[in-house]
Design an enzyme around this catalytic site. Structure first.
Site: not given
Ligand code: FAD
Length: 305
Positions: A52, A112-113, A123, A152, A165, A183, A273
């Site tokens: 991670t 990322g968060d 942002a 998710y 989503d 998740q 996983h």
């Molecule tokens: P995304 O899929 O990018 O979605 C985030 C939000 O934006 C969602 O509400 C989605 O619906 C919306 N969204 C996405 N794409 C679009 C679009 N094109 N247009 C409009 N809305 C959109 N965090 C870390 O900091 N480091 C890690 O190593 C890490 N590993 C993880 C591994 C797994 C398997 C999982 C499930 C989560 C992990 N996370 C990690 C957490 C993750 O970074 C957070 O949940 C973060 O808030 C969202 O990133 P994401 O890529 O999961 O979400």
């Protein structure tokens, strides 16, 4: 020791594939425990092991160093997690290029968060990748990487609806994602219902269930609350009254995780996983139940070349 990689069982006649997730260590002691876990789990020949990336990009060096050591010292195939936060596109591209040069061929691409923590508005960094789908496309431009993304089953906390989503997942796939890892969830129906909706949306990449063996119930429940995963009452009841009984908690944890994965196998799932939390015992036991058997280590890629 058996030389078979997989033993068909009452639950699984099809070979089961597994992958393991680790986090980069902060201290020498944590480093030793991480490598102990990797050594214990490596003979199970996982499909890949992922490392991670800390919130806000805080572990950039440590993630890279851990992944580089996996490439150098083991025959495992590493996947490096990477987020869009706190970096410009050029900086992220540089990291991706360095992974390619180090022989890494798999990235777990994430948004990322939010910088203000979960619950605050996200942002994008000025000059950074806006969304995960942009990052996925950027990675695929740099090299022919395998790119995994998140999914998710109970919806990302920021998404207005599960359908929205799933549309975001579709966008990530259209940009080149080759696998999604979910998740964690505790109720298998959430995953299977989600899978039906994802397939109905025309998404055909593997959606690998992320399994969190519950080593510490209180911690897992807190973590679940922040990720939007529900904790069923029956799960809380199983750990009730065991706060001071570590030995029984460990047995219950093994039983709960075994029940979850074997039920998924019975319902047609053959890839998992595991969120290992850098601990091997429970995951090793579950993999054994799934029919996986330790194999002698092969030479690291570097030595074989
Ligand atoms: P995304 O899929 O990018 O979605 C985030 C939000 O934006 C969602 O509400 C989605 O619906 C919306 N969204 C996405 N794409 C679009 C679009 N094109 N247009 C409009 N809305 C959109 N965090 C870390 O900091 N480091 C890690 O190593 C890490 N590993 C993880 C591994 C797994 C398997 C999982 C499930 C989560 C992990 N996370 C990690 C957490 C993750 O970074 C957070 O949940 C973060 O808030 C969202 O990133 P994401 O890529 O999961 O979400």
């Amino acid at each position: 020791m058996s030389t078979l990689a997989f033993r068909p069982s009452r639950h699984s006649t099809r070979p089961v594939k597994v992958s393991f997730e680790f986090f980069p260590p902060k201290t020498a002691e944590m480093e030793a425990s991480l490598w102990g876990a990797i050594e214990r789990l490596a003979p199970l020949r996982p499909n890949f092991v992922s490392v991670t990336y800390g919130a806000g990009g805080s572990t950039r060096e440590r993630t890279h160093n851990t992944v580089a050591r996996i490439v150098q010292d083991t025959s495992l195939r590493p996947a490096a997690h990477l987020t869009c936060v706190a970096a410009t596109r050029d900086e992220v591209d540089e990291v991706v290029g360095a992974y390619w040069a180090a022989g890494v061929r798999h990235i777990v691409a994430l948004r990322g968060d939010p910088a203000g923590g979960l619950g605050s508005a996200y942002a994008a960094h000025p000059g950074g990748y806006e969304q995960t789908c942009d990052l996925v496309a950027g990675i695929r431009r740099i090299g022919d990487f395998e790119v995994s993304v998140s999914a998710y089953p109970e919806k990302h906390p920021e998404a207005p609806s599960l359908d929205a989503d799933i549309d975001a997942l579709k966008a990530k796939v259209d940009c080149g994602a080759t696998r999604a890892i979910t998740q964690f969830f505790f109720d298998n129906d959430h995953y299977l219902r989600y899978l039906d909706r994802v397939r109905a949306r025309g998404i055909d990449i593997p959606i690998v269930p992320g399994i969190l063996p519950v080593q510490n119930f209180k911690q897992a429940a807190k973590f679940a609350a922040s990720t939007g995963a529900t904790v069923p009452d029956w799960l809380a009841a199983r750990f009730e009254g065991l706060d001071h009984d570590l030995e029984t908690r460990r047995l219950i944890a093994a039983a709960v995780a075994a029940e979850q994965v074997l039920d998924l196998v019975d319902r047609g799932v053959n890839e998992f996983h595991f969120y290992t939390m850098n601990r091997a015992d429970l995951v090793f036991a579950i993999c054994h139940l799934l029919g996986l058997r330790a194999q002698p280590a092969s030479e690291p890629a570097r030595a074989a070349a």
